[in-house]
Design an enzyme around this catalytic site. Sequence first.
Site, short mmCIF file in Angstrom:
data_model
loop_
_atom_site.label_atom_id
_atom_site.label_comp_id
_atom_site.label_asym_id
_atom_site.label_seq_id
_atom_site.Cartn_x
_atom_site.Cartn_y
_atom_site.Cartn_z
N HIS A 201 0.81 -1.21 0.00
CA HIS A 201 0.00 0.00 0.00
C HIS A 201 0.85 1.26 0.00
O HIS A 201 0.47 2.29 -0.55
CB HIS A 201 -0.90 -0.05 1.23
CG HIS A 201 -2.13 0.74 1.06
ND1 HIS A 201 -2.99 0.55 0.00
CD2 HIS A 201 -2.63 1.77 1.77
CE1 HIS A 201 -3.97 1.42 0.10
NE2 HIS A 201 -3.78 2.16 1.16
N ARG A 308 -10.20 4.47 -1.54
CA ARG A 308 -9.76 3.69 -0.38
C ARG A 308 -10.02 4.55 0.85
O ARG A 308 -9.36 5.57 1.04
CB ARG A 308 -8.27 3.37 -0.51
CG ARG A 308 -7.93 2.41 -1.65
CD ARG A 308 -6.44 2.15 -1.69
NE ARG A 308 -6.08 1.02 -2.53
CZ ARG A 308 -5.57 1.13 -3.77
NH1 ARG A 308 -5.36 2.31 -4.30
NH2 ARG A 308 -5.25 0.06 -4.45
N ARG A 344 -15.09 2.40 -1.31
CA ARG A 344 -14.86 1.06 -0.77
C ARG A 344 -14.89 1.12 0.74
O ARG A 344 -14.29 2.02 1.34
CB ARG A 344 -13.51 0.50 -1.24
CG ARG A 344 -13.37 -0.97 -0.86
CD ARG A 344 -12.13 -1.59 -1.45
NE ARG A 344 -10.93 -1.03 -0.84
CZ ARG A 344 -9.69 -1.33 -1.24
NH1 ARG A 344 -9.51 -2.16 -2.25
NH2 ARG A 344 -8.66 -0.81 -0.64
N GLU A 446 -10.76 -10.10 -5.52
CA GLU A 446 -9.33 -10.00 -5.21
C GLU A 446 -8.82 -11.22 -4.46
O GLU A 446 -7.68 -11.26 -4.03
CB GLU A 446 -9.02 -8.71 -4.45
CG GLU A 446 -9.84 -8.46 -3.21
CD GLU A 446 -9.53 -7.14 -2.54
OE1 GLU A 446 -8.52 -6.49 -2.87
OE2 GLU A 446 -10.31 -6.74 -1.64
N ASN A 469 -4.02 -6.61 -7.35
CA ASN A 469 -2.91 -6.58 -6.38
C ASN A 469 -3.04 -7.74 -5.41
O ASN A 469 -2.10 -8.52 -5.21
CB ASN A 469 -2.91 -5.27 -5.58
CG ASN A 469 -2.95 -4.06 -6.47
OD1 ASN A 469 -2.59 -4.13 -7.63
ND2 ASN A 469 -3.41 -2.94 -5.93
N ASP A 470 -4.21 -7.82 -4.79
CA ASP A 470 -4.40 -8.93 -3.85
C ASP A 470 -4.62 -10.24 -4.59
O ASP A 470 -4.21 -11.30 -4.11
CB ASP A 470 -5.58 -8.63 -2.92
CG ASP A 470 -5.16 -7.73 -1.77
OD1 ASP A 470 -4.06 -7.97 -1.22
OD2 ASP A 470 -5.89 -6.79 -1.45
N ARG A 480 2.66 -9.15 -1.15
CA ARG A 480 2.88 -8.04 -2.08
C ARG A 480 3.75 -6.94 -1.49
O ARG A 480 4.27 -6.10 -2.23
CB ARG A 480 1.53 -7.46 -2.53
CG ARG A 480 0.69 -6.95 -1.39
CD ARG A 480 -0.73 -6.67 -1.82
NE ARG A 480 -0.94 -5.27 -2.06
CZ ARG A 480 -2.13 -4.69 -2.09
NH1 ARG A 480 -3.23 -5.41 -1.93
NH2 ARG A 480 -2.26 -3.42 -2.31
N CYS A 517 -9.29 -2.48 -10.95
CA CYS A 517 -8.77 -1.34 -10.18
C CYS A 517 -7.46 -1.68 -9.50
O CYS A 517 -6.93 -0.89 -8.74
CB CYS A 517 -9.80 -0.82 -9.19
SG CYS A 517 -10.23 -2.03 -7.95
#
Length: 594
Positions: A201, A308, A344, A446, A469-470, A480, A517
Amino acid sequence: MPPSENNERILGGVGVSPGVAIGTVYVVDRRMGRVPEYMITAEDVAAERDRLGDAVAGAREQLRQLREQAGRLSGEAAEEFGYLLDAHLHMLTDSRLLRQVHNLIERKRINAEAALVSSLDQIAAEFRALSDPYMAARMQDIREVGMRLLRNLMQAPSAGFDHVAEGTIVIAEEVTPADAALMDPSRIAGFGAALGGAEGHTAIMARSLGLPAVLGVSGLLAAVRSGDRVIVDGSEGRIIVNPGEAMLADAMRRQRALALETAALARLRDQPATTVDGVSVSLKVNMELPLELDAAKAVGAAGVGLLRTEFMFMNRAEPPDETEQYETLRQLVEGMAGSPLTVRTIDVGGDKPDCAVGVDFEAGANPALGLRAIRLSLRAKKLFDTQLRAILRASAHGPVRILLPMITSLDEIRTVRDRLTDLKRELEKSGVAVADPLPPLGAMIEVPAAALSADSLSRAADFFAIGTNDLTMYTLAIDRANEQVAHLYDPMNPAVLRLVQFAAEAGRRAGIPVSVCGEVAGDERFTAFLLGLGLRELSMVPQSLPRIKRRIRHLNIRDAVTLAEHVMALADSRQIASTLDAFNRELDARIAAE
Ligand code: PEP
Ligand code: MG
């Protein structure tokens, strides 16, 4: 004097946010026993002296309490201890030590901790020169008082980066997402850290803020000191300490080239993101912090594809109440002036742990597999209700979509929808405006389970947002944010791409919108492939949007479909990478020839 070429050192790491920053280092060192040292500006001298004043006041209060305790000791011991504490208290009222620290803060413009350590060293050297046992004992007292002050100073809550000079480069063992949230790009030029991987992140925050950053640089803290000049080369993944003339000239040349390219791309702002054969794509932005609203508008985003919300819970002791959250969201909804805002719900846990959520939860041995995201929200009902109510209230001011992180089952979406229905009813009963019907409710895809059951999730979800990403992390079992396995983190792995395709097709069959996304949405290597899979909505950090738009405007959808079909038949990520690269080289040539 220009630094000599001989001092130059090049340290390699993972370039997580492109661009080149040249600046003066401020080392944030939280390791035990290390004292932070940094320069302060003339305007910050008074605040730094106040900080010292607070540390002194704290020390006096601690000594007063110790005196009270001493009173409960037996006669002689109490007397002895009392003298000692009096001497310490006296030093905190007016002493050479304090005068000198104040003086250094003002004259040398250094932080209070650094001034304190320097003063203690100087006084100790003078006392040693006297080689008198009485003086040696006095030095012990001075040192004790100094250490007490140092502890107080270092325990004071972080002042963030407001005190550092413009153009500062932050160097740390680790930069957390909460640290990055405090970096104002008008002050901080870039950052580097010894820990951290490409898709954590913190890396995403750096890209969002447009700050060049290099993470996972081993030996970084041993190689730089506050005040050193460095280049953070986020594009090449290296940090150059004490750069020589040639290196500096090259960095400046690249900065100028990037500025020219950015200016050229800015001209695309009002152009549609439409392929050569007329297929339009919705390009939205991911938002980490409200200050990105301007950037979203500047690049002509079609909306926010991912807000986020963790920023509201960072760098504070208590979570924000409903009114505060509502006000923040309302401003963003209004700021987007009719384009949708996809909010989100809180995704705390995993690599985003520094949030005040008002509930204690154990990270557990595997935080990424623990009480994270929707799992925490469904457990912490008060926290979740407060956020949902705030979102519902904000939805009365413009188009809002609600997105749920880390969904793994149909049940989770249904539970939230039921709760939203109840909360809407409650709000309306008390006369509070809410969007009618309920805002669309979407699921992040995800986790492999979500991708594989996307068909059934589409029965409860109004839209999907694929979080690569996840999805990459959970599919490949690669953390990650961990620099040690960063080289293995590979969204081009066929297993990941198959899950993306699976979810995209499930969404298409169900007739619901599907966006991507995760960071691949803003990575030019993937653009043609994603369009070829049928995806028509991409959400990314604002800085990436103009480049992706330029690419789309040179693409032919038929070529993209052929490319995707070819890629999906390949079994190895190296072959996939070279196929995508070959396609993109041709596309680049067309763009360059424009
Ligand atoms: C993702 O996982 O791809 C995503 C977009 O969410 P985040 O990066 O916030 O975990
Ligand atoms: Mg995610």
